[in-house]
Each structure stands twice: as C-alpha cells, then as structure tokens.
Enzyme design. Structure first.
Site, PDB file in Angstrom:
ATOM      1  NE  ARG A 220      -3.548  -0.077   2.637  1.00  0.00           N
ATOM      2  CZ  ARG A 220      -3.928  -0.683   3.758  1.00  0.00           C
ATOM      3  NH1 ARG A 220      -3.485  -0.248   4.936  1.00  0.00           N
ATOM      4  NH2 ARG A 220      -4.726  -1.724   3.714  1.00  0.00           N
TER       5      ARG A 220
ATOM      6  CE  LYS B  71      -7.283  -0.480  11.921  1.00  0.00           C
ATOM      7  NZ  LYS B  71      -7.671  -1.345  10.802  1.00  0.00           N
TER       8      LYS B  71
ATOM      9  CB  CYS C 119     -13.222  -4.209   2.268  1.00  0.00           C
ATOM     10  SG  CYS C 119     -14.022  -5.813   2.486  1.00  0.00           S
TER      11      CYS C 119
ATOM     12  CB  CYS D 153     -14.144  -9.640   8.119  1.00  0.00           C
ATOM     13  SG  CYS D 153     -12.983  -8.251   8.199  1.00  0.00           S
TER      14      CYS D 153
ATOM     15  CB  CYS E  56     -11.523  -2.140   5.127  1.00  0.00           C
ATOM     16  SG  CYS E  56     -10.304  -3.010   6.124  1.00  0.00           S
TER      17      CYS E  56
END
Length: 1446
Positions: free
Chosen positions: A918, A1077, A1304, A1349, A1353
C-alpha cells in the site's frame, strides 16, 4: 419401496435406479442450468446433449448396471455410438416431442425397446428393463412419455420386490431361455388388446400417446392394440390379438412433425416391420396395411379423428400418408421448451460475449465472425458452415486478385481521371493481400474505400466494370480479420466437426474455440480431444490457450498474434460455467483453480518462430503449471528444457504431484521424530494437532507443546493436515485443538482431515485422546443456531468416540464471550490433561510469557526484525509470522490467494503467498509518472490490477516475495513510499477530493501532507531494508540517487547521540509505537466524502466564505470502525467533538491526542486497543483534559459550518475557479482493471501518457475509491474526452445506489474475509437496481457498503445499508446509518444468505417510496418509522436490537 403421490415419475425412476448401489447413473440435458432439478440424485453424472454424451457413457459404463436418462433427439444424434451398446445398460428416453418415430428408427439395432404411456406401465417396464439388463446382460431402451403421464395426475404405483438382481455366469446363461421365452416367463406381453368392438373390421395398432383416449371412444367396427414392447418384434403374438373379422390394419404413430408431403413416408420403418412377414398377413386375409401419423389432438377432436382414420382405411384407395392434428412446434408447451433452449443458448453467448467483445474492441468494423449465432441460416453456428462461407469468399477474392494483377496497366483505364493513381492504389491493394498485419487493417480498408469510390465514379470503363462485377460493393475490396467461433463440442470429433479441415487448409483464418467445462466439475469427459496439441502437431498453425478471467493481457496478446499470423490460427478460450446463469464471479473462481492446477495452462505457440534464435523457440508459457500431455509434447519438441531455464518455478511445479502430499507428511513426521531423539526426552509421547484459520489454535497448541516438553513429554505440534490417519492409532497420546469457521465448519486447514476421518472406520481403541475447541457462543445468536457453537470440536469428539478412542480428558470448550475469552475454559482443561498423563506434580520453570505484537515491536530493532533474512529465504514464499506483523509498518501485508488454497494443497504446495503493498499518498494526489510506474508494476509483477483503497491511495496485490523489494524501490523512484501505510502508527492522511475549489483543496492537501510527514516513523529501517545501495533489478541506475536526494519521506540517517553513537530515535512513538493504528481524515463541508466521523481523528475545515481561507478545523476524536461479530465488548464509534483548532495548532493537537493514546491505550487486548475504547474507558471530558494538558492549550468551541449533504463522489466534469477542469471517473469498488466491457486500466494509462505529453494535469484518488483526472486545461479537454470515451471511462449515468456504494477487497486475498465483498457487491447491486427501477427509485441516492468481515475497511457501520460478511454467502444486514456518515447503523437481520438479501430489502424500499417525507433519505426513514432504532453512541451499538433480527 413406498411411493407418494407427490413424487414425479422421473424422481421415482431415479430412486429405483439407485436402489442398486453399484448402478452408475447418467442423465443428459440441453443446458447446464437444467441440472438443478431437486429430483436428480447428487451422485448422478450430468452430461450435455450437444457434447456427444454417449461417447462419454460408453467409456464409463459400470461393470454391473448403467442407467441413462436422456431424450429422443439426443438418442438419435448418438446413433453411431448406439451400435456399441452392449451388456447391462438401461437407457430411459423421454418422448418429450411426442415423436414415436424415434422408436422405429432404431429398429435395426435390435435393442430391447419398451414403451410406457402410463404410470403403471412405466413402473412395470422399469423393473423389467433392470431385470433384462442384469439377467440377460443386454442393453434396453425404455421410451417413456413423461409429459402425458405427469399430466394425467395418476397415482404412481409401488415397485414390486424383485427376486434377484444378481448377475449370472456363462454356464447359467446357456441354460437360460431365449429373450422371448424370458418375457413369457415374466408374464410380459409385447402387445395389449386395449379395446375391441363387437364386430371389428379395422385393427388399430397404436404407437402413440392416445391409446387411452381412443379406447374410450372406440366404435364397434374397430379394435385397438397397444404396442408395449417394440423390440423384440413378434408378429405372431400381434396377429393373435387381431380378430378374424379384421381385414384392415391401421398403424397409428405419434409424430412431432407433419412429413406427409415427403416421398419417404411409404417406407416408414413401422410399415417395414409388417411387410417383413407379408405372407402371414395374406394368410390372415389382411388386405390393407396403412400408416397414419398423429400430431397434437385436443380431447374433443379424438372422435372425429378416429372416424377419419377408420373411413380412410375402408376406402379402396386410402391415403397412405395421412397426418392428423397439429405439429408440436407450433404449440405452447413445446414452444416454452424451445424458448427455454433458445434463451439458454443466448445466455451462453452472453457469457461467451466476453471474448467476442475483445475481438470487437481489437478489430472494430474490420472483424468478420463467419458463423455468428444471429445469422439467418439456422445451421450457421457450425465450423463447416463458417469455413465453407470463408472458402467461397476466398475464391471470389482470388478471382478479384487475378483480375487486378492483369489490370495494372494505365492504358486499360482510358477515360479514368488520374488512371496512374488508380493503378498505384490497386498495386498497393495487392501488396496488402499478400501480407497484412492487424495494425494495418485500418490503412488497408481506407485504401479499399478510395479504390471503390474511384471505380464507382468510372463504371463506363470496361476494366472497371469487370472489377465491379466481382466486387459490386466496398466489402468486396475491404479486408477483414476472419474468425470462426465455436465451443468445446468441436473437440469431441475433430475430423467430423470441421476443425481438421480448417487447421489443414493453410488458409488465413482464425478459430476461437470456447471451452466451458469447469475444472471442478464432477464429470471429466475423458474422450474430449486436446485440440491445442492436435493443432500444434501441424507445425503450421498458431495456437494459444487463454482465459479472460485469468490474464486479460495475455488474451489480447494472443488474439493480436493470431490475427497477425499468416495461416490458420486457433485460440482456445476458457470460460468455465456449470450453468448458463453463472455470474462472472463464479467463472473467475473456476478459472483461477483451472489455471493454477494446470488443467488449463496459458500458452502461445507461433510455429514461424521455431527456428528463430530466441529462448522461446516459438512456445511461450504464460502460466507456471501444465498438464502431463502438454508436458510430454514439449519434451518431445525439445522445449521443456528451455522452459525450465526461463521459468525456474516451472521446474518445481513439474516435480510436485498430488501423491507428494503423503510423502510430505511423512517427511514432516520423520523430522519431528528426529527432533524428539535429539532432545533426548524419555517421557511418553504427546502428539498435538491444531486446525486454525487464525492464530489462537496455533498459539495454544504451540504453548501446550512447550509446556509438555518442560514436563518431560516427547511432544510434537503439527497441523491436522499433516495427520496420516493410518498411523494415528499408534500415536498413544493425541490432543486436538480446533477453531470454528463459518457455520460450525472446520477451518480451511482441517477440512480434508475431517472429510477423511468422518468416512473412516479405523479402529482407535488403543489411542488416548482429548479435544479442545475454540468458538464464540454468540456468533450465531439465534437459538436454532446454537449448534454451530464449537461444532467442529464436538463433531470430532463424537467421531473419535465412535472409533473407540479413549478420552483421557473430557472435551474442553473455549468461548470468546467469556470474561477471559477462551482462556477461561482452557485454564480448567489443561491441568486435567497433565493429571491424566501423570505429569501434574512435576516442578517446571516459569515459562516465558507468550510473545504478542507489543513484544514484537519492542524487540524489532525499530521495525527491522528478521525481514531481510525472510526475504532472502528461497525455500518458501512466506516470511516469519513476527515479520508479517512488522512488514505492515513498511506498508506490506502477506496474503495468499484463498481461491486456490485447496488446489495447491492437493498438489502438495504451500499456499500461494504474496504481498499487498500500500502506498502512502497523503492528500491522494498522484502524478502521471507515478500512475505509470504503478501500472507497470501491477502488470509485470502484480496480479494485473491496481486497487484504489478507502484510504484514497493505491494498493498492489499479488506481489511475490522475490518481487517485493523491486516493487518498493520502483515506487520510491517516483517519490512514493509505503512506510506507515499500515501498522500501529499514523497511516495515510485522507483529504476531500474537492474538484470544484482549487484554493481550498490546495490548503487541505498541504495540511494532509504536513501531518503525514510529521508523524512518519523516524526509523531508518525502511531505507536500510528497501532502498539502500543498488539493486540489479532497478530500471534506472539513478534510482539510489533519487532516494538519497528526496527531502521528505523515509529517514535515511540515524541520529547521533551522546557517545558519538548513531541510533534510531522515535521522538513521538518511542520503540513501542502505538497500541493500534491511527487514522486522520480531513473534510470540507458540504462534502463528507472522507467519512470524517468514522475515523480516529477527523478534521472539519472551517472555511471563510469570503476569502476561501481555512481559518481552522473542528477536531473530532475517537471514531473507528473495527468490531468482532457478536462481541459486545467491541463496537464501531463516531468521533467526539473536542473543539476548534487553528491551522498552526493542528499538528500539536494531534500529537497530544496520539501521546495520550500511546501511553493509555490497551496493549494487552488488541481488540480493545483503538483510540475509541481509550476515550470511552477514560471518559470524554477527562480524556480531552489530558490532551489539553499535554498540548498546553485549550480547544476553542467548535465553529459552525455548512451542513454536510453527502459522503459520496460526484461524477463527470467540473471547472474550478481557476478555469481548470476536473473529471471524476467511476471505478467500481476501486479496482482498476481491464475487462472486455470496461478496459479502464488501459484507458487510464493512455490518460497518464497524455497528461505527461501535455505536461499538465494529475490524478486524485478519493476515499470512496474513485479517480479524478485533475487540472486539465481547456486546450487539452477534447483530447482527454476522446480517450475517456474510447475506453469507457466517461460513464456517468449510474444509479443512485451504485454511485454511493463501496466495498473492501475481501476474498480471495484478504486473510480476514469471511465472505465475498468486492467481487459480489456489483452483482448484488445489479439485482437491487432492478427493484429500485420498478419502484421509481433508480436515481435516489442510497449509501450502501459491504465488507467481508466486521473490521470495517469500507466504513460500513455509517452506511444506510451495509452487509457485513459472517460466513461464506452469509452476511449481517445493517440499516439506519446517516446519509452523510453522521450516524451509526444497527443490526436489522443476522446471518442473511446472499440469495435472501433482495427479498428482505424490496418491501423496505417499497415502504420508503410510498411513505417517505420530502427529501427524506432511506437511513433516516427506517429510523423515523421504527424499522430500526437509532444508534446514538457507539457503546450503545448492541442495544435496542429487535429479537426478530436473529
């Protein structure tokens, strides 16, 4: 056997056929979609009518009994194979066309032929057919009129018990009676006297469906005899039933078609049966035998028709070819069948259109498909037709060429202006006929157009007139790329299919052959020829094997090469589908498995290059695994050594086979045994096996192994996939750990073990075992779903008990819902195990605390770990688990392709591990050079696509470990890095795209860049590992200089500290970094396209409306999306308003928030480590006060701002205040890829090159995964628009829900995904759009998100509608989020199957359409009317959920 009236006759016959477990059952259908009939047993083998099914059947007949279900047309088409039928086979034939002529057409085969027109007869004949096949070892045809029988609604009788199904020996067979005697012994009559008048003069022999109807209205002058068994033919038995008074015999035969006008009618096979024994008819004074065929007759026409039949028979000169009734193809029932068949063909063509679209894109108007399905000629969809058509064209073209050659004389064109120019163009036209590349097509056809215009204007010239006679229009002179398109049905008989004629013709014609057989199909057609090898053996045919859903680039290359090749070419195209309604996602998965397994290798073969001095020698392998037969061909052609030299991975794949799996297991076992000996342990053995999709089971098993060794046990720990079942009994003491996946399923690595164990009968009486399971008791919260909790461990325990294993400790269960999670149950279970093994009282040293992420960070030497060593380890595609965590800080996630896990396991290979990389792209801005660099990497070392993430940056997927360093260096060469794009640090800073306001965008973009740079980790590990020094794979030797001269980005030099030591220093993070994060987003009202409330720290820009200067930002802290299903300790949260900060205070304020989180965040439980939990644990006022104390300033009161109006992008062109233009491209779910429908990846490369050429413009990425082409000057606008249109990037007419949708990545690369997301959402939205269209809501915007999930995201928890993956094809449906991202949604329905989503949403949409207030958005509506309760604060996310949700 008990048969209910609800069962269809077909189902009853299927069940009867399978009463004998040795019976092999086949059935054929016209289309793949027809195999979905619930009555068809799972173990029946499905074949297609048009794929020569009887060839396959003959190769796979059972030694005992084989039963086939087919139809009359397929049977007739299979006539060549029917001569080979022998032994015990029963063929049940559906007379769906009501055409009984098929029965008589097969008379000379002399195969037993039974006919059933009612249920009772069908049951009797089914038993008889089985008995004849088994006892007489003969084939049997059983013709059944299912249509008539099912329409009668008669009760289907029970089968009678048969005395024996045993086969007989040759000696017994000799003693048995003839077939005729056998039938008599069984009390079976070939014919049945159905009805008879008092004085019959006409005998009607019925071979139709109308026996019962005729019997009810039979006149006194006639008798009716039904034919029940047509073969063996017994004229004597028939004549015994004919009354002495009968002089006329009329044979009635059901017929699909009126062929009374055709001359062959008098020689019908049914008549020949009678005439073969003509003397016997004479002896019985029969003076008239005629045949009447009957089509469809309504009930009220039976009497009249019968009168016509009898009267005709009694005439002196009766009509010999009488046809009564209507032809069936004109009737509704059969029309439905024909329509279904036709629509299935069209569906197939729609699937196959992917390849045809590529051809059209490549050759545009210069393409000619010689056998298109839409042609007027019905039989044109065959190679013979298309090739014949081409040869006719070629012959005409050759005549034209000869004429033009003889016309290259100016004097022949007297009166033609500028005749010399015409001769010159004709000469050039001849050259194009000799050699023409696909690139020259446009030029050649432009020339042909010029020639025709000149000729048309000069028709009076004799020579011109001759040319125009052969070429009366422009097409006669033009050039085409000629293609034949066929299916794998052409592969069954290469000679008769016409393929041979094409390949051996040496003509310049291309053939595209589309193969639809899925690799995972349960039926592998053994006799289907390998057309590619067949063609390559000609050594003058271009051959390519391609798959549009595997490598689009390779497909384009192959088609261009094929068109360029001067001679026949064959492109084998893979398009696997099991049903005509399969989605592109289904086909994608099948394709990946087929290519990865070697079932469908990708290659290109150009025989003209065989003698060239290059390493390919004409053969280019584009995939790494091939089939054995192709391997043998290459070996024979001396190409295998060359390939292995070029593709080292190819050598490894050749060595591996499915049989290597056992060898691999044994090697693992041997190593473990050796380790035991080396450890010198003397205690009893303990074998520990784990099954896990995550890490909990692995960690527990590993820890137990260490503790066992400390107690003197000889312990080993392995995955259950390493279990050799036959050796399990001798292992003495075994412990199993298993997690729970999906709906109570074994994890991926345990499925094959469980499949093997549950079908095993191995005796485990001497084995001591215990099982510990890990699950979540509330993952499936409905009462009826409670059985899914820890189901694998419970099933395993039950099976081991059945096999006699001795449980030394009862089943232990760990529950994620317990206060200590699974540890609560484990702490009870483990001491019991030590006690059972007699090692509970042994003193053991304190074991080291298990490492977690915090330990990894502290001991990583500032994010170095052993990454370098792992990259250099060529024995595996993976890196160490600890390094997998550390590489996230470097912007890389290790993943594997989950679509092909199973197939690689079957090959004895590890998963196909690769990396997602990324980019850190603050502000989302990218230069054309950066775009081109990433595109090059995606094409050459990635998976061929780029992903625009929900963090407004790029992701490359599919990077192999060996390519990772090169990829990161290539990115950095264009001043992009990947540092801190992931990991427990501040990640990529996202800002609003804002195309209509350059001044404000530049300010927020600058702020985003400054935040990103300031909070970038200061470790030199990134530079040291990836960038330092030179690398042989660098595209440019100046790369190291570029890295060294870059001012911003990764730190290059360590810090000098006291003692003149150079060390890494992290002034903000320290060596522990953050607990989790940390993300920062910046929004500019009225657009919340970044979801500013859904993130750790959101900044809302306060813009002075007069000056357009940003005066400061309202700061929101504590947003976050990640949760765990049904774990009420986790929840999503929107940010809390902390107040206003000036631009110069933004970074200090963020730093203060970050430091408080660093020092107070939960470092023990990563699920509770995000900033949102820290704020809620401490309390908002107290946390804010702590931040202000750290900062040294107070937050000002928040400033008012313009109301947000949306959180999605707006597509199309806008002009900013400086006069520059910006275009927002819709990139569905951010996947930049070329497809036949949307070649967007190529289009954006063209745009990048155009921007580069014009030296103006750049790209911007958005947080909703789209692309802006920005800063386009007016003078370049038309150029850009042309490219956008050419590559279908100009699509702006989209539905409201598609515009506001996002997902996502999900499967197959994300290791956390539980269900599909990116690949499934477009399919779902297609279906939703149909519903919204019906309700007039197509253009109403609805924010819809999907994730594989619950980690969130795509920020699903603030969407109006969200689907959160829970298990394969299963989602939690959330409703009620705020339209502009201001409110969380809530659970509406748990565990929804993907097929049920539309049914749930449709009535909600309907209510919204009817009951909404003006301007009311869907999310607001469902809250207002009480469909869902509002979620006002994150910690109350799990409250107020309706019981009906479960």
């Amino acid at each position: 056997m008990t048969v209910t009236t609800n069962a269809s006759l077909q189902q009853v016959l299927y069940e009867f056929a399978l009463r004998d477990s040795n019976n092999k059952l086949f059935y054929t259908t016209a289309t793949k979609a027809e195999n979905g009939n619930d009555s068809i047993p799972n173990n029946a083998i499905h074949l297609l009518n048009d794929n020569d099914p009887f060839a396959n059947i003959l190769e796979n007949v059972s030694s005992n009994l084989t039963t086939v279900f087919t139809d009359e047309v397929t049977l007739l088409k299979s006539l060549p194979h029917l001569y080979q039928l022998e032994n015990s086979i029963v063929v049940n034939v559906d007379l769906y066309l009501q055409d009984y002529s098929i029965i008589t057409a097969l008379k000379d085969l002399n195969i037993v032929s039974l006919i059933s027109n009612d249920a009772a007869t069908a049951i009797t004949h089914a038993q008889l057919a089985s008995k004849i096949a088994l006892e007489k070892r003969l084939p049997v045809f059983h013709f059944i009129n299912f249509t008539t029988i099912n329409a009668s609604e008669a009760i289907i009788p029970d089968f009678q018990e048969q005395t024996s199904n045993e086969t007989v020996s040759e000696e017994q067979e000799e003693e048995q009676s003839t077939l005729e005697q056998f039938l008599i012994e069984q009390n079976i009559q070939n014919f049945e006297l159905k009805a008879q008048g008092s004085n019959p003069s006409v005998a009607i022999i019925n071979l139709s469906q109308y026996g019962q109807s005729i019997a009810q209205v039979l006149p006194t002058s006639a008798s009716l005899i039904n034919v029940n068994i047509y073969r063996p033919w017994n004229i004597d038995q028939l004549l015994q039933l004919v009354a002495p008074s009968v002089a006329k015999i009329v044979m009635i035969q059901g017929s699909y078609k009126d062929d009374s006008s055709e001359p062959h009618h008098s020689f019908d096979p049914f008549l020949l049966d009678f005439f073969a024994d003509f003397q016997k008819l004479v002896e019985r004074n029969i003076d008239q035998v005629i045949l009447t065929k009957i089509g469809q007759l309504p009930n009220d026409a039976i009497v009249d028709s019968l009168d016509i039949i009898i009267n005709n028979a009694q005439k002196d000169t009766p009509v010999q070819n009488l046809y009564l009734g209507k032809q069936y193809q004109e009737q509704i029932d059969n029309k439905q069948y024909i329509d279904f068949l036709h629509s299935s063909v069209k569906n197939v063509l729609n699937l196959e259109a992917a390849y045809i679209k590529v051809l059209r894109n490549l050759f545009s108007g210069n393409l000619e498909i010689l056998n298109e399905y839409s042609n007027d000629t019905v039989n044109s969809n065959t190679p013979e037709y298309g090739f014949g058509y081409y040869l006719n064209q070629d012959e005409t073209r050759q005549q034209l060429i000869d004429l033009v050659k003889s016309s290259l004389d100016v004097s022949l064109f007297s009166g033609v202006p500028d005749a010399s120019k015409l001769v010159e163009t004709l000469s050039k036209w001849l050259e194009f006929n000799k050699s023409l590349t696909s690139q020259q097509l446009e030029e050649a056809n432009e020339l042909a157009k010029q020639i025709f215009e000149i000729l048309k204007a000069n028709k009076t010239n004799n020579n011109v007139a001759k040319i125009l006679e052969i070429a009366p229009n422009e097409d006669g002179l033009s050039f085409k790329s000629h293609w034949l398109i066929g299916s794998d049905a052409w592969s069954y008989d290469l000679g008769n299919s016409g393929v041979h004629n094409v390949l051996s013709s040496n003509k310049n014609i291309n053939m595209l052959l589309i193969d639809s057989e899925p690799y995972t199909s349960k039926n592998k057609v053994a006799h289907k020829k390998n057309v590619g090898l067949y063609a390559m053996n000609y050594h003058n045919v271009y051959v390519a094997s391609v798959a549009v859903y595997s490598s689009y680039t390779q497909l384009l290359t192959a088609m261009i090469e094929a068109a360029h090749f001067n001679g026949p070419s064959l492109v084998l195209a893979y398009l696997p589908y099991s049903s005509e309604i399969n989605s592109s996602l289904d086909i994608l998965k099948e394709t990946k498995v087929a290519v990865e397994s070697g079932y469908w290798p990708l290659y290109r073969y150009d025989p003209t290059k065989e003698d060239e001095d290059d390493e390919t020698h004409g053969f280019s392998l584009d995939s790494s695994v091939i089939k054995k037969e192709l391997q043998d061909f290459l070996d024979r052609e001396n190409k295998l050594t060359l390939l292995i030299k070029k593709y080292p991975i190819f050598a490894d794949n050749i060595k591996n086979s499915a049989s290597d799996v056992i060898t691999r297991k044994q090697s693992t076992r041997n190593k473990a045994a050796l380790d035991e000996l080396l450890d010198g342990l003397s205690g009893p053995p303990l074998h520990i096996y784990y099954s896990s999709d995550g890490s909990n089971s692995v960690n527990l098993a590993t820890r137990l192994c260490n503790r066992a060794i400390a107690r003197g046990l000889k312990a080993t720990v392995l995955s259950v996939e390493q279990v050799v079942l036959d050796e399990l009994q001798g292992e003495e003491n075994v412990v199993f750990f298993t997690s729970t996946a999906g709906q109570g399923e074994f994890p991926q690595d345990g499925k094959s073990f469980w499949d093997e164990l549950k079908s095993s009968t191995i005796d485990l009486a001497g084995l001591n075992v215990s099982v510990f399971g890990l699950g979540d008791s509330k993952y499936w919260p409905r009462k009826e779903d409670a059985r899914y909790y820890n189901k694998p461990s419970k099933d395993l325990t039950a099976k081991l008990e059945v096999l006699g294993a001795n449980f030394i400790v009862p089943l232990g269960l760990g529950d994620d819902q317990a206060a200590d999670g699974f540890q609560e149950g484990y702490q009870i279970w483990e001491p019991q195990l030590w006690e059972a093994l007699g090692v509970d009282n042994i003193d053991v040293p304190d074991e080291p605390k298990p490492w977690n992420n915090e330990d990894m960070k502290v001991n990583s030497d500032f994010l170095r770990g052993t990454i370098v060593e792992g990259l250099n380890d060529e024995s595996t595609l993976a890196i160490h688990p600890y390094d997998q965590q550390l590489t996230k800080f470097h912007g890389c996630y290790m993943q594997d392709d989950r679509d092909i896990r199973d197939i690689r396991k079957a090959q004895g290979l590890e998963p196909l591990f690769s990396f997602m990389s990324r980019v850190r792209l603050p502000g989302g801005k990218a230069t054309p050079e950066q775009w081109l660099a990433l595109d090059k990497l995606a094409t050459e070392v990635g998976n061929g696509t780029m992903k625009i993430s929900t963090r407004a940056t790029f992701q490359l997927h599919g990077l192999l470990k060996k390519d990772l360093k090169h990829s990161i260096r290539a990115m950095n060469s264009t001043l992009m890095d990947t540092l801190a794009a992931c990991g427990d640090v501040n990640r990529n800073v996202v800002v609003t795209a804002l195309p209509n306001n350059a001044k404000v965008f530049n300010q927020v973009s600058k702020m985003g860049t400054e935040i990103s740079e300031y909070f970038l980790p200061k470790t030199t590990a990134y530079h040291e590992i990836w960038l330092q020094g030179t690398d042989e794979r660098d595209d440019d030797p100046n790369w190291p200089e570029i890295f060294a001269n870059r001012k911003e980005g990764p730190t290059k030099k360590k810090t000098l500290v006291s003692g003149n030591a150079l060390v890494d220093v992290e002034p903000i993070y320290s060596n522990v970094y953050l607990p989790r994060k940390f993300k920062v987003n910046i929004a500019v009202p009225p657009f919340n396209d970044v979801d500013v409330f859904a993130i750790d720290l959101g900044l809302i820009a306060i813009v002075n409306p007069d000056t357009q200067i940003i005066e400061g930002y309202n700061l929101y802290a504590g947003g976050g999306m990640g949760t765990t299903h049904n774990n009420t300790k986790t929840y999503p949260r929107t940010g809390s308003d902390f107040g206003f900060v000036k631009p110069e205070d933004v970074i200090p304020a963020i730093q203060a928030v970050m430091i408080i989180q660093r020092d107070n965040g939960d470092r023990q439980d990563r699920k509770h480590a995000r900033l949102k939990y820290t704020i809620d644990d401490i309390g908002i006022p107290q946390f804010k006060a702590m931040v202000e104390e750290e900062w040294g300033k107070k937050f000002e009161p928040s400033k008012s701002y313009e109301q947000f109006i949306s959180n999605h992008d707006y597509f199309g062109w806008v002009k900013d205040e400086t006069g520059l233009n910006h275009y927002t491209c819709f990139i569905e779910n951010g996947r930049v890829v070329d497809t036949p429908e949307l070649p967007q990846k190529t289009g954006l490369v063209k745009i990048a090159k155009l921007l580069q050429k014009n030296n103006s413009g750049h790209f911007r990425l958005t947080a909703t995964q789209h692309v802006l082409i920005s800063d386009i000057e007016d003078k370049h606008l038309d150029q850009v628009k042309k490219v956008l249109k050419q590559y279908k990037l100009d699509i702006t007419e989209l539905s409201g829900i598609r515009i506001a949708s996002s997902s996502c990545v999900g499967l197959p690369t994300c290791g956390l995904a539980m269900a599909e997301s990116e690949r499934y959402l477009p399919v779902l939205i297609d279906d939703i759009e149909e519903v919204l269209e019906e309700l007039g809501l197509r253009h109403d915007s609805i924010v819809m998100r999907m994730t594989g999930c619950p980690n969130g995201c795509s920020r699903p928890w603030v969407a109006e509608i969200a689907l959160i993956g829970k298990a394969p094809h299963t989602y939690n449906l959330m409703l009620g989020g705020g339209y502009y991202g201001q409110r969380l949604n809530k659970l509406f329905k748990a565990s929804v199957k993907d097929d049920d989503v539309i049914g749930i949403l449709k009535p909600l949409f309907k209510r919204w359409a009817l009951e909404r207030q003006d301007g009311e958005h869907f999310g607001d509506f469902v809250v207002r009317v009480g469909i869902i309760k509002p979620t006002l604060e994150g910690k109350y996310f799990h409250d107020d959920i309706s019981e009906e949700a479960y």
